[in-house]
Design an enzyme around this catalytic site. Structure first.
Site, PDB file in Angstrom:
ATOM      1  N   ASP A   1       0.812  -1.217   0.000  1.00 40.75           N
ATOM      2  CA  ASP A   1       0.000   0.000   0.000  1.00 40.75           C
ATOM      3  C   ASP A   1       0.848   1.271   0.000  1.00 40.75           C
ATOM      4  O   ASP A   1       0.319   2.372   0.114  1.00 40.75           O
ATOM      5  CB  ASP A   1      -0.983   0.009   1.171  1.00 40.75           C
TER       6      ASP A   1
ATOM      7  N   LYS B   1       3.945   2.116  16.691  1.00 40.75           N
ATOM      8  CA  LYS B   1       2.809   2.906  17.185  1.00 40.75           C
ATOM      9  C   LYS B   1       2.894   3.150  18.692  1.00 40.75           C
ATOM     10  O   LYS B   1       2.041   2.701  19.468  1.00 40.75           O
ATOM     11  CB  LYS B   1       1.484   2.222  16.817  1.00 40.75           C
TER      12      LYS B   1
ATOM     13  N   ASP C   1       0.859   6.173   1.893  1.00 35.08           N
ATOM     14  CA  ASP C   1       0.194   4.904   2.202  1.00 35.08           C
ATOM     15  C   ASP C   1      -1.247   5.056   1.741  1.00 35.08           C
ATOM     16  O   ASP C   1      -2.025   5.817   2.325  1.00 35.08           O
ATOM     17  CB  ASP C   1       0.275   4.655   3.711  1.00 35.08           C
TER      18      ASP C   1
END
Length: 237
Positions: free
Chosen positions: A107, A158, A216
């Site tokens: 992606d 993250k 992305d």
């Protein structure tokens, strides 16, 4: 570097209903499927073999690309009945990864200078070189810390609190020894499993900044941005 693995097994849930009938790699950007843009870009930088893992509607990808000859490469496909993660997907292609290779998240859309990344990797002597870009939402990304020599000292997927704005771009140049850190079966992820294990073992990982646009395309907003960038006169090829 002649072989690349493009990871294309994602479901594209954020792009529904478009991806209900169109596999994520075939989502068009300015009229051309994302994966086609990536494959042609890799071919332009001298890659001859491109490995692609598939999960959702794989027949549509195979029908479009065939053996890859029309796009300047040899394509090698694997089907994943169950998702194996960004690193676990490489197990299907181990026989093709005996020389340095590239990993590219499916992606990720960018026309950046891949050859510059591979040259930097070869010059560094690192086991892996991670493409990096600066983001304005760092807690939603995999972040890295670099020392003064460009070595990665920390990699956190993250984090709840941002410690840098340098994020994992989803493009890696790898030595075959990286495969030693991937279990031969089951799910494994580069950001959560492989890179932290490599750092813990003392393996050398380097970062390489990507200055060109990188998107992305996994969300409607970013897909819209990509369409605008690639359709604009004088925009991306």
């Amino acid at each position: 570097m002649k072989t690349a693995v493009v990871l294309c097994a994602g479901l594209g849930t954020r792009l529904r209903p478009l991806t209900d009938t169109c596999p994520k790699p075939m989502v068009p950007v300015a009229g051309v499927p994302v994966l086609e843009r990536t494959v042609r870009h890799l071919a332009a930088h001298g890659f001859t073999d491109v490995c692609v893992n598939l999960h959702h509607l794989p027949h549509k990808v195979r029908a479009h690309f065939g053996d890859g000859h029309a796009f300047g490469v040899r394509l090698h496909f694997s089907d994943e009945p169950e998702l194996l993660g960004t690193a676990g997907a490489l197990n299907a292609f181990r026989p093709l990864l005996r020389q340095p290779f590239l990993v590219w998240y499916g992606d990720v859309l960018s026309a950046f200078d891949v050859s510059a990344l591979t040259r930097a990797h070869q010059a560094s002597g690192a086991q892996a070189t991670v493409g990096l870009y600066r983001v304005d939402n760092p807690t939603q990304c995999g972040l890295v810390d670099l020392d003064g020599a460009g070595r990665i000292t920390r990699f956190v997927e993250k984090p709840p609190v941002a410690f840098t704005d340098l994020a994992n771009a989803g493009v890696y140049a790898c030595e075959p020894s990286v495969l030693d850190f991937i279990p031969p079966q089951g799910f494994s992820d580069f950001g959560r499993d492989v890179f932290p294990a490599m750092l813990a073992a003392g393996a050398e990982l380097h970062g390489h900044a990507i200055d060109e646009p990188l998107i992305d395309v996994g969300s409607p907003e970013k897909l819209e941005r990509a369409n605008a960038l690639y359709a604009a006169p004088g925009g991306q090829p």
